[in-house]
Design an enzyme around this catalytic site. Structure first.
Site, PDB file in Angstrom:
ATOM      1  N   HIS A 156      -4.215   4.320   6.734  1.00 53.08           N
ATOM      2  CA  HIS A 156      -3.064   3.877   5.931  1.00 53.08           C
ATOM      3  C   HIS A 156      -1.738   4.157   6.633  1.00 53.08           C
ATOM      4  CE1 HIS A 156      -5.535   3.091   2.355  1.00 53.08           C
ATOM      5  NE2 HIS A 156      -6.249   4.116   2.778  1.00 53.08           N
ATOM      6  N   ASP A 175       0.830  -1.217   0.000  1.00 50.17           N
ATOM      7  CA  ASP A 175       0.000   0.000   0.000  1.00 50.17           C
ATOM      8  C   ASP A 175       0.863   1.265   0.000  1.00 50.17           C
ATOM      9  OD1 ASP A 175      -1.948   1.937   0.532  1.00 50.17           O
ATOM     10  OD2 ASP A 175      -2.303   1.296   2.599  1.00 50.17           O
TER      11      ASP A 175
END
EC number: 3.1.-.-
Lengths: 552, 552
Positions: B368, B195
């Site tokens: 995130h 990610d």
């Protein structure tokens, strides 16, 4: 028109409940003057609109009492409406040399420069407009020669900060004149109008000079071409780029129409100093290696037609981005521009450039005061009444809270809307009648003709497209001649569209035949209804349907 | 179709060079499986589009080899495309209980739930899909039960983090399983997919639990009704609101369709625990005073039709914002939504509410990983090759730089584009052929039929509007019957528009008469050209001009 004897009237016509198109009216008996006349960008739902102006109906109706327009600084949201107001009411415009220089460019484009009276003023100077004396006070902002105003009226003194930050170390010009603000404050101020843009941010805004250090470091270590995008009007920023370029022996070229225009004007007026041998044309950059070059360009907001966006897209002939180029975006995206800036950054990276932007380095500072600076101004000016200006409602509200938080009587804090009239003197205030205010939309050469119907139609067309159904009928009998014709634009039809089209023709035909009325309007309504229902059922969409009936 | 013996093929079909519609294909000889199948929101220039899907042509062409779809978590950008792909290719879908619960809701809406095979899996479990073994690893993200994947293939092991953060103290569920990642890393990992969303941010993302402290403080001091907007899928966030509500003795009501659906599903599956006596219907809130209430609502992104936006606009019957209400917007605006959120905040303030939002308090954390977390994962997994995923190009580039910065060989870092084929084994990698990839636009019930022409027409119509010119002519002679008719929509005409209209009719008439050709198409072209030129001259605008000629 409305006059109120012995009362000062303050009427914001723009810049409250919104960011942009700042304009404030001050009125005392027979005399009116205006501070700033800005424009703003259209909202997302103002499809096809070029520019938004304030509604100046109140001023055109009281034109014989308008003594002049005072400009605090040369940003678009303070001067962008001038060409339009001056075409309606020709009065003298007062401002700093730089502001007037930028205004000249504008008036020239509109072909009215020769008819307009522009009067340069300096910080420290006082002018008289009817019952008003207006003193210009040196301020600091993201454009050189920004000025705050002390407005002396028969009922008391007003301080209008306009846009500002407290910068003790600006690049050109002097720091904000806190001493003079304190002096006037001690003599007694009736009303403070103060910039609210950054009221949500704690602490202090950094000095413009801090950016110079970042530039110095970046220039020192860069081995290749440097391309910097920033606002054309931020002359101090550009001067700092120039200083770094001179120090590290790089030539400078400007890129983009507004960058070239503004910098030429700034050099002509002595605000921007570039050694002769340093400045070159963008065409001449091909004669130098990258490590000897800095290109200063427009496009820091990702505007699609700007020089930087075109470079990023590979569509700008004079500058081809090559691997190793260092691109610095020296600004923060204005809300709404995040995606365009991001697009430009991605494209530059794809071309192999190194890109430095807001998330990654200290390459931009704001031009507006944060909370601690605002508190300082409130305490120095120490007004009886306070009107937060230049901000959306949430900014005005937070600014009111801030004033309350440092001891101001909340009954003396006036959160106003545009078009509201404040009537005030030393004994108190009241809100008078409302005057016309709002957004005047500029669409091509047409000003103010675009109304809600046009915008609603544009939105409808943009989302669902349209269908034109053309039928020809016998005037006497109402009988259909020819097969109806169907045209579409911007309409996403489901698969097998030929079949779908002939279904639509059939439905159109049946609708006319079923309509017993001889009235064409009623036939059109039937066609519309039948098509709308069928299309919605098949496609879950409601395109604009325009029936055309030709009678023979 | 393309097969490559003894090589693993990895094909990203979405989520690289863009945020959203994540989907990655893994292929080994006769076997294919897919990780995630997300959707994304339309860009600003995709006028009228509802949803954007990945192009899955490659999968439909290789349908007989597709063994299944593995879902990492239940966010739209990972599951939003499932109903569309499953209509084309019906294969088993594997995912956590919560992800499958949310998928069930979707498939039900599309009427295909009963035909689909949904297979629940848990962290720690391994499944087999042809040549692949896939181990699910417990992870942490802004939705419960997010999982990373270890994919064991004949040529080596792949780790796919999917979206994640390193949260040591999630609310429900366990922390991210760093130990397992380290174990697999020590055994040797061929390729890491990681990610990249937050790679531009230094440091660490705060734990979800920190928000609980802010809520606790806000609840403790609030004397009035509390309204909190957040993402419906952030169950941990909602659980923390529930915990605060229980502690401070407030009833909870949910508001907004997706909030109610998701929370019901989460309660049903045991992810969200609310005491029976605490949960009430929104209709029952009128029986309680504000200090006994919390309303949890959709609309944290300012979506125009959401519950919060309608409350702000005064158009939501069940909840009337009153002075004193405390509104907490517990999210950050996604780029592009800043203006809508700002609009909602302004309206809430105007109604007298106190509004707490991102600029003002710690009411949101990201889902995130920031730079230090990414470094940790890289070091634990210690892969031979690295492919940054889930990000625009700038994120992928910065993630590549980060990997290089902590010692990875830059020749082993693969910045890829969607549609590119990576062929890899332990001896090396190469890029294979390209496969179809891109955006499939959903417009109403129509999928993939909206092309560039339709979007270009919509853009044209939205900016300048249109003019329809209708003329009737004698088929044999070409003579004009009736006066031409002019219709406009979304067109801003200059002043004196009646006169302008008759000028347009006259121009249209002259254009037909001047056209010597009997060809209708050529007459139409003449009309178009004549009108375009005249309108541009008068109005500096180029509306879409649609000539309609009826022949009798």
């Amino acid at each position: 028109m409305a006059k109120s004897s012995g009362k000062l009237r303050v009427i914001p016509l723009g810049g409250l409940g919104e960011i942009g198109k700042n304009i404030t009216v001050f009125e005392y008996e027979d005399d009116i003057f205006v501070v700033d006349c800005g424009s703003t960008f259209p909202d997302d739902d103002m499809l096809g609109i070029d520019l938004v102006l304030p509604d100046i109906t109140y001023l055109t109706k009281n034109r014989e009492r308008l003594r002049g327009i005072v400009i605090t600084h040369g940003h678009e949201d303070h001067i962008g409406g001038l060409p339009y107001i001056l075409k309606e009411i020709n009065v003298p415009v007062f401002g700093s040399k730089l502001a007037l220089g930028l205004i000249e460019n504008k008036l020239e484009e509109h072909g009215i420069l020769s008819e307009c009276e522009l009067i340069p003023v300096k910080a420290g100077q006082t002018i008289e407009l009817g019952a008003f004396k207006i003193e210009f006070i040196n301020s600091t902002h993201s454009i050189v020669d920004a000025m705050a105003l002390a407005i002396y009226t028969p009922v008391g003194t007003i301080i209008h900060t306009s846009d500002f930050k407290v910068d003790y170390t600006p690049i050109s010009g002097r720091p904000i004149d806190l001493l003079r603000l304190a002096e006037i404050g001690r003599e007694g101020v009736l009303l403070l109008l103060c910039d609210s843009t950054n009221v949500e941010r704690p602490g202090y805004t950094m000095s413009e000079r801090t950016i110079g250090r970042t530039f110095d470091e970046l220039f020192r270590s860069a081995a290749s071409r440097i391309i910097i995008a920033t606002f054309a009007s931020n002359i101090d920023r550009i001067q700092q780029i120039v200083n770094a370029a001179v120090k590290y022996d790089r030539k400078i070229a400007f890129c983009g129409r507004s960058m070239i225009n503004v910098c030429n004007k700034a050099m002509e007026l002595g605000y921007l100093t570039i050694p002769n041998e340093t400045l070159i044309n963008i065409e001449s950059t091909k004669n130098y290696t990258g490590d000897k070059l800095v290109i200063i360009t427009t496009g820091s907001q990702g505007e699609p037609m700007s020089a930087l966006s075109r470079m990023a897209a590979g569509e700008y002939k004079l500058v081809d981005i090559v691997p190793g180029d260092l691109v610095i975006i020296s600004s923060t995206p204005i809300p709404g521009n995040e995606k365009s800036v991001s697009y430009v950054v991605n494209e530059l990276f794809k071309k192999g450039a190194e890109v430095i932007y807001e998330s990654l380095a200290e390459v931009h500072v704001s031009g507006h005061a944060c909370q601690e600076e605002l508190k300082l101004i409130h305490k120095l000016v120490n007004p009886k009444y306070f009107m937060p200006v230049h901000g959306e409602y949430r900014h005005l509200k937070k600014h009111a809270d801030l004033a309350k938080g440092i001891g101001m009587d909340e009954n003396n804090i006036l959160i106003m809307e545009i078009g509201q009239v404040l009537e005030i003197d030393s004994s108190g205030f009241k809100f008078g009648e409302r005057v016309p205010s709002g957004k005047v939309l500029v669409d091509g050469l047409s000003i103010g003709d675009v109304g809600n119907v046009v915008l609603r139609d544009r939105k409808h067309l943009s989302e669902d497209g349209m269908i034109i159904a053309v039928a020809t009928i016998q005037r006497e009998t109402g009988a259909v001649i020819n097969e109806p014709d169907i045209l579409t634009r911007g309409f996403a039809s489901i698969k097998e569209s030929e079949e779908f089209m002939s279904e639509l023709k059939q439905i159109c035909l049946e609708a006319i035949q079923k309509s017993s009325s001889k009235n064409v309007h009623s036939k059109k309504t039937k066609i519309k209804e039948a098509l709308r229902e069928y299309i919605y059922q098949k496609n879950n969409r409601t395109p604009m349907i325009i029936p055309v009936i030709v009678e023979i």
